[in-house]
Design an enzyme around this catalytic site. Structure first.
Site, PDB file in Angstrom:
ATOM      1  N   THR A  45      14.834  -2.647   8.704  1.00 41.38           N
ATOM      2  CA  THR A  45      13.400  -2.494   8.465  1.00 41.38           C
ATOM      3  C   THR A  45      12.683  -1.921   9.684  1.00 41.38           C
ATOM      4  O   THR A  45      11.606  -1.335   9.555  1.00 41.38           O
ATOM      5  CB  THR A  45      12.785  -3.853   8.071  1.00 41.38           C
ATOM      6  OG1 THR A  45      13.564  -4.405   7.006  1.00 41.38           O
ATOM      7  CG2 THR A  45      11.353  -3.713   7.599  1.00 41.38           C
ATOM      8  N   TYR A 105      29.380   4.069   6.829  1.00 44.97           N
ATOM      9  CA  TYR A 105      29.985   5.412   6.794  1.00 44.97           C
ATOM     10  C   TYR A 105      31.503   5.375   6.876  1.00 44.97           C
ATOM     11  O   TYR A 105      32.183   6.071   6.118  1.00 44.97           O
ATOM     12  CB  TYR A 105      29.409   6.317   7.907  1.00 44.97           C
ATOM     13  CG  TYR A 105      29.841   7.759   7.764  1.00 44.97           C
ATOM     14  CD1 TYR A 105      29.263   8.576   6.796  1.00 44.97           C
ATOM     15  CD2 TYR A 105      30.838   8.293   8.572  1.00 44.97           C
ATOM     16  CE1 TYR A 105      29.680   9.896   6.648  1.00 44.97           C
ATOM     17  CE2 TYR A 105      31.266   9.604   8.430  1.00 44.97           C
ATOM     18  CZ  TYR A 105      30.679  10.403   7.466  1.00 44.97           C
ATOM     19  OH  TYR A 105      31.091  11.703   7.312  1.00 44.97           O
ATOM     20  N   TYR A 131      26.014  -9.076   8.435  1.00 44.13           N
ATOM     21  CA  TYR A 131      24.996  -8.505   7.549  1.00 44.13           C
ATOM     22  C   TYR A 131      25.710  -7.650   6.512  1.00 44.13           C
ATOM     23  O   TYR A 131      26.200  -6.566   6.818  1.00 44.13           O
ATOM     24  CB  TYR A 131      23.994  -7.690   8.365  1.00 44.13           C
ATOM     25  CG  TYR A 131      22.906  -6.996   7.577  1.00 44.13           C
ATOM     26  CD1 TYR A 131      22.587  -7.348   6.274  1.00 44.13           C
ATOM     27  CD2 TYR A 131      22.167  -5.970   8.164  1.00 44.13           C
ATOM     28  CE1 TYR A 131      21.589  -6.709   5.570  1.00 44.13           C
ATOM     29  CE2 TYR A 131      21.149  -5.324   7.471  1.00 44.13           C
ATOM     30  CZ  TYR A 131      20.867  -5.686   6.177  1.00 44.13           C
ATOM     31  OH  TYR A 131      19.871  -5.038   5.490  1.00 44.13           O
ATOM     32  N   ARG A 136      23.499   0.073   1.748  1.00 48.33           N
ATOM     33  CA  ARG A 136      23.305   0.874   2.959  1.00 48.33           C
ATOM     34  C   ARG A 136      24.637   1.327   3.567  1.00 48.33           C
ATOM     35  O   ARG A 136      24.723   2.400   4.147  1.00 48.33           O
ATOM     36  CB  ARG A 136      22.555   0.052   4.013  1.00 48.33           C
ATOM     37  CG  ARG A 136      21.121  -0.280   3.651  1.00 48.33           C
ATOM     38  CD  ARG A 136      20.167   0.786   4.146  1.00 48.33           C
ATOM     39  NE  ARG A 136      18.778   0.426   3.895  1.00 48.33           N
ATOM     40  CZ  ARG A 136      17.743   1.155   4.314  1.00 48.33           C
ATOM     41  NH1 ARG A 136      17.928   2.262   5.004  1.00 48.33           N
ATOM     42  NH2 ARG A 136      16.516   0.775   4.033  1.00 48.33           N
ATOM     43  N   LYS A 160      23.891 -12.698   6.454  1.00 46.38           N
ATOM     44  CA  LYS A 160      22.760 -12.210   5.674  1.00 46.38           C
ATOM     45  C   LYS A 160      23.358 -11.478   4.482  1.00 46.38           C
ATOM     46  O   LYS A 160      23.951 -10.405   4.636  1.00 46.38           O
ATOM     47  CB  LYS A 160      21.873 -11.274   6.493  1.00 46.38           C
ATOM     48  CG  LYS A 160      20.728 -10.664   5.684  1.00 46.38           C
ATOM     49  CD  LYS A 160      19.957  -9.632   6.487  1.00 46.38           C
ATOM     50  CE  LYS A 160      18.864  -8.980   5.629  1.00 46.38           C
ATOM     51  NZ  LYS A 160      18.132  -7.919   6.361  1.00 46.38           N
ATOM     52  N   ILE A 202      16.023 -13.490   5.283  1.00 48.91           N
ATOM     53  CA  ILE A 202      15.529 -12.474   6.210  1.00 48.91           C
ATOM     54  C   ILE A 202      14.768 -11.489   5.337  1.00 48.91           C
ATOM     55  O   ILE A 202      15.355 -10.730   4.573  1.00 48.91           O
ATOM     56  CB  ILE A 202      16.661 -11.804   6.989  1.00 48.91           C
ATOM     57  CG1 ILE A 202      17.354 -12.848   7.876  1.00 48.91           C
ATOM     58  CG2 ILE A 202      16.128 -10.654   7.840  1.00 48.91           C
ATOM     59  CD1 ILE A 202      18.571 -12.331   8.612  1.00 48.91           C
TER      60      ILE A 202
END
Length: 288
Positions: A45, A105, A131, A136, A160, A202
């Protein structure tokens, strides 16, 4: 446990291409005053991939200066072990724990993920939080791998979870070792995840309405306030969804701009919110 309840993944405000440090410090103070439990600078973020090392350090200095007693879970993940450890060394002075994203990636295997977190955790004496955000990174860490890391890698303190897979969250919560914290990474699933055993969130939406999100989480975790939590969660669901109609944090910054708290400015390759997103967010704010 320091990292439970409502944590905010902080946005990074910009003004004419530069970091707006004054606006950022005010945003941090607003979070503290609203009653959130911890802060998460330099995460997704915060548009962290676009920040220079000196910008990261100044943001962390300001976070620490303005956060009062709140602990800091600092984003430091990259897609290589040396890169992540370099970020840890850079930010060491300010962090209480590290948020380390599954390498993006590269698309590592589950074994590769395990070895990566083992190497990162060995390189720091501060707690490491996984995470998992396949939207993403391009790859999902399974519940089995998460639990293996939790059991076998000293220094890993939690995860997370932003896979959006409730059955996966349930499996982690069911078999996690004592003291391993499961945190929601999806605002719209937070209440459901707390019911399964998660210890907080979060949040992106708490940038906008920190008091409301914190109140919902605190009510849910109190055990006796679930009815209130369900009512508050229902009120917040449109905002949760609006925060992701475009890539995060584009909608959140649009909302903060409407509230006069920062500009809607982004750094490329992200761009400001579309007209449709602005209208969606305006409607949510008016209803709240």
């Amino acid at each position: 446990m320091k990292f439970c309840g409502c944590g905010t993944a902080l946005v990074t405000p910009f003004r004419d291409g530069a970091v707006d440090y004054e606006a950022y410090a005010a945003l941090v103070r607003r979070q503290v005053e609203a009653g959130v439990d911890f802060l998460v600078p330099l995460a997704t973020t915060g548009e962290t991939p676009t920040l220079a090392p000196e910008e990261k350090l100044e943001l962390l200095r300001l976070t620490r200066e303005n956060c009062g007693p709140l602990p800091l879970l600092v984003g430091c993940g990259s897609n290589s072990v040396p890169g992540t450890l370099a970020n840890i060394r850079l930010c060491e002075e300010y962090a209480d724990a590290w948020l380390v994203v599954v390498p993006f990636y590269n698309k590592p295997t589950q074994e590769g993920m395990f070895r990566y977190y083992k190497a990162v955790a060995a390189g720091t004496d501060k707690p490491v939080f996984i995470y998992n955000v396949p939207g993403r990174t391009g790859v999902n860490m399974t519940a089995e791998t998460c639990l293996r890391i939790a059991r076998e890698v000293p220094g890993t303190a939690g995860v997370k979870e932003a896979s959006g897979k409730i059955e996966q969250v349930a499996a982690i919560c069911k078999d996690a070792p004592e003291g391993f914290a499961v945190l929601s990474g999806d605002d719209d699933l937070t209440l459901e995840m707390i019911k399964l055993g998660a210890v907080g969130v979060i949040s992106v939406a708490s940038n906008i309405v920190p008091g409301k999100v914190a109140s919902m989480v605190h009510s849910a975790m109190s055990g006796s306030g679930m009815e209130d939590a369900e009512r508050m969660d229902a009120e917040l669901q449109p905002l949760y969804k609006a925060c992701f109609v475009e890539s995060n944090p584009i909608p959140a910054k649009a909302a903060l701009s409407m509230m006069g708290l920062c500009r809607p400015e982004m750094r490329l390759p992200l761009v400001e919110a579309s007209e449709g997103t602005v209208e969606t967010m305006k409607k949510c704010l008016n209803e709240l």
